[in-house]
Design an enzyme around this catalytic site. Sequence first.
Site, PDB file in Angstrom:
ATOM      1  N   CYS A  63      -2.828   9.061   2.513  1.00  0.00           N
ATOM      2  CA  CYS A  63      -2.009   8.216   0.649  1.00  0.00           C
ATOM      3  C   CYS A  63      -3.261   9.025   0.167  1.00  0.00           C
ATOM      4  CB  CYS A  63      -2.140   6.570   1.200  1.00  0.00           C
ATOM      5  SG  CYS A  63      -3.756   5.884   1.990  1.00  0.00           S
ATOM      6  N   GLU A  85       0.516  -1.163   0.009  1.00  0.00           N
ATOM      7  CA  GLU A  85       0.268  -0.290  -0.003  1.00  0.00           C
ATOM      8  C   GLU A  85       0.874   1.398  -0.434  1.00  0.00           C
ATOM      9  OE1 GLU A  85      -2.648  -0.309  -0.588  1.00  0.00           O
ATOM     10  OE2 GLU A  85      -3.933  -1.874   0.444  1.00  0.00           O
TER      11      GLU A  85
HETATM   12  P1  NAP Z   1       7.925   5.125   5.090  1.00  0.00           P
HETATM   13  O1  NAP Z   1       9.540   6.379   4.921  1.00  0.00           O
HETATM   14  O2  NAP Z   1       7.840   4.036   3.267  1.00  0.00           O
HETATM   15  O3  NAP Z   1       7.898   3.890   5.949  1.00  0.00           O
HETATM   16  C1  NAP Z   1       7.272   2.697   5.846  1.00  0.00           C
HETATM   17  C2  NAP Z   1       7.587   1.623   6.931  1.00  0.00           C
HETATM   18  O4  NAP Z   1       8.123   1.272   6.156  1.00  0.00           O
HETATM   19  C3  NAP Z   1       7.836   2.154   8.035  1.00  0.00           C
HETATM   20  O5  NAP Z   1       8.387   1.208   9.251  1.00  0.00           O
HETATM   21  C4  NAP Z   1      10.288   2.791   7.540  1.00  0.00           C
HETATM   22  O6  NAP Z   1      10.560   2.123   8.605  1.00  0.00           O
HETATM   23  C5  NAP Z   1       9.763   1.293   7.022  1.00  0.00           C
HETATM   24  N1  NAP Z   1      10.939   1.096   5.724  1.00  0.00           N
HETATM   25  C6  NAP Z   1      11.383   2.449   4.925  1.00  0.00           C
HETATM   26  N2  NAP Z   1      12.366   2.041   4.585  1.00  0.00           N
HETATM   27  C7  NAP Z   1      12.242   0.700   4.487  1.00  0.00           C
HETATM   28  C8  NAP Z   1      12.745  -0.401   3.805  1.00  0.00           C
HETATM   29  N3  NAP Z   1      13.639   0.584   2.734  1.00  0.00           N
HETATM   30  N4  NAP Z   1      13.071  -1.694   4.099  1.00  0.00           N
HETATM   31  C9  NAP Z   1      11.874  -2.205   4.789  1.00  0.00           C
HETATM   32  N5  NAP Z   1      10.966  -0.953   5.674  1.00  0.00           N
HETATM   33  C10 NAP Z   1      11.569   0.534   5.638  1.00  0.00           C
HETATM   34  O7  NAP Z   1       6.835   6.243   4.463  1.00  0.00           O
HETATM   35  P2  NAP Z   1       5.968   7.037   5.348  1.00  0.00           P
HETATM   36  O8  NAP Z   1       7.233   8.180   5.543  1.00  0.00           O
HETATM   37  O9  NAP Z   1       6.230   5.991   6.660  1.00  0.00           O
HETATM   38  O10 NAP Z   1       4.545   6.686   5.221  1.00  0.00           O
HETATM   39  C11 NAP Z   1       4.428   7.932   3.942  1.00  0.00           C
HETATM   40  C12 NAP Z   1       4.013   7.033   2.892  1.00  0.00           C
HETATM   41  O11 NAP Z   1       3.607   6.408   3.139  1.00  0.00           O
HETATM   42  C13 NAP Z   1       3.987   7.984   1.730  1.00  0.00           C
HETATM   43  O12 NAP Z   1       3.800   7.953   0.643  1.00  0.00           O
HETATM   44  C14 NAP Z   1       2.304   7.478   2.041  1.00  0.00           C
HETATM   45  O13 NAP Z   1       1.245   7.931   1.241  1.00  0.00           O
HETATM   46  C15 NAP Z   1       2.176   6.010   1.888  1.00  0.00           C
HETATM   47  N6  NAP Z   1       0.838   5.538   2.964  1.00  0.00           N
HETATM   48  C16 NAP Z   1       0.285   4.388   2.199  1.00  0.00           C
HETATM   49  C17 NAP Z   1      -1.430   4.064   2.083  1.00  0.00           C
HETATM   50  C18 NAP Z   1      -2.036   3.165   1.400  1.00  0.00           C
HETATM   51  O14 NAP Z   1      -2.738   2.226   1.580  1.00  0.00           O
HETATM   52  N7  NAP Z   1      -1.583   3.054  -0.526  1.00  0.00           N
HETATM   53  C19 NAP Z   1      -1.290   4.140   3.369  1.00  0.00           C
HETATM   54  C20 NAP Z   1      -0.498   5.839   4.175  1.00  0.00           C
HETATM   55  C21 NAP Z   1       0.343   5.700   3.715  1.00  0.00           C
HETATM   56  P3  NAP Z   1      10.925   3.169  10.132  1.00  0.00           P
HETATM   57  O15 NAP Z   1      10.554   4.617  10.525  1.00  0.00           O
HETATM   58  O16 NAP Z   1      12.428   2.134  10.820  1.00  0.00           O
HETATM   59  O17 NAP Z   1      12.069   3.784   8.589  1.00  0.00           O
END
Ligand code: NAP
Length: 453
Positions: A261, A227
């Site tokens: 998102c 997602e």
């Molecule tokens: P993020 O930086 O990708 O972090 C999400 C999760 O992934 C966190 O637990 C993060 O850990 C982990 N993570 C980051 N890089 C990783 C890697 N290379 N390998 C494994 N795990 C990794 O995202 P965010 O900034 O928290 O969230 C915002 C994004 O989420 C936006 O793009 C938003 O649109 C999207 N989103 C999508 C949905 C949907 O349903 N489609 C819903 C909500 C949000 P750490 O915190 O330890 O870095």
Amino acid sequence: MYTVTDPATGELVEKIENATDGEVREAIDRVHRGYLSWRRRPVAERAEIVSRAADLFAERADELAATMTQEMGKRINEGRGEIGVVVDIFRYYADNGPTLLADEPLEIKGGNAVITKNPIGPLLGVMPWNFPCYQIARFVAPNLVLGNTILLKHASICPRSAAAIERILHDAGVPEDAYVNIFASSAQVPRILADPRIQGVSLTGSERAGISVAAEAGRNLKRAVLELGGSDPLILLDSDDMDKTVRATATARMRNCGQSCNSPKRMIVLADIYEEFVDRLTEHVAETFVPGDPSDPATKLPPLASVAAADEVAEQVDKAVRQGATLRTGGRRLDGPGAYLEATVLTDVTPEMDAYYEEIFGPVVLVLRAETEEEAVAIANDSPFGLGASVWGTDPDRMRRVAEQIESGMVYLNSAGGSQADLPFGGIKRSGMGRELGAAGIEEFMNKKSIRL
Ligand code: NAP
């Protein structure tokens, strides 16, 4: 490190060491052990426990909302609203799980068969900070009812929400080894996915994280639900009450300080009402969405989740302006220690500018002009993302016709950015793969076993 930093004040509240590799191995042992007994519990029993979890989320709503406000700056009222949706999700799967998991008889050539609905094993969840409780609920509630067990890695700025959710589930009767929260680092995720006992991964987060986790899942032949980000179009065809339309669309965009998102990040307005819409929207945004303390229920615009997030969005706005976009209002980071950014309206954004195709994860509205309905659809579909969309107007047939042409996983008519327990949620293109919520949400990590009778 997992850290709690209050985004309204910049105060560092707590630091927690990442789990060691040994602790990660122990956590995998536990969810595997937990699976061997959890999967054997009757579905009705698992559903009963998930129903108790719904009750506990409702009881602890104020405490959870306050935690989210402190960790990521969510407005206190929005936090309570989020827990309301969480309760709905746990109740939905508790109430409907037994029916959704019933055997499906099948008449086949030369005989009969039955499809049985089985769990597949321990799963890894990797979750974001923007809806610290709701995102977990979407993944966890259906999979616990199905009989899978969960190892959960939350965002590193949400350790208190992560711990509170684990406590609720255990207090509700989910065995300690059927749901395990782990303060793992991103770097440990590939090692977890490489363990043969882990059967799948659900990641909600950025494209960057999605690419990395999908690659590891592929390398290890594990199922994955992704997602990811979005830049949802909102098409405005006409309006018989422009003030109401402006209030509703602006509220949808500014919800969660623009950090959803499926927020309507690109508003595409037909030419005959474009000027009027932009003028009124600009005025409304500037007057209404004034930055304030997120724990005050009267506040309309809280800080972003972190200083880094606020700086990044401010830079995206600055760059758009440098590239020729018109800044109608906002765009400024507030002085002081908090993660505040003014509510912003940008127009005249063209495909040559980065902002046209990027996701802007903050309180920023892009308004684009379309000469015709066809052009509005073309602009809506000219995006690498395909999560949600919305169509606004007065003629239901026309709105439906437009909705059917939009390339996205979801379209809402005359509302935007919503989500509910019984409606499947998910995207296409670079917004990810798979579905959560509704009946579809319990099928992603299910073994639909064919038994030929
Ligand atoms: P993020 O930086 O990708 O972090 C999400 C999760 O992934 C966190 O637990 C993060 O850990 C982990 N993570 C980051 N890089 C990783 C890697 N290379 N390998 C494994 N795990 C990794 O995202 P965010 O900034 O928290 O969230 C915002 C994004 O989420 C936006 O793009 C938003 O649109 C999207 N989103 C999508 C949905 C949907 O349903 N489609 C819903 C909500 C949000 P750490 O915190 O330890 O870095």
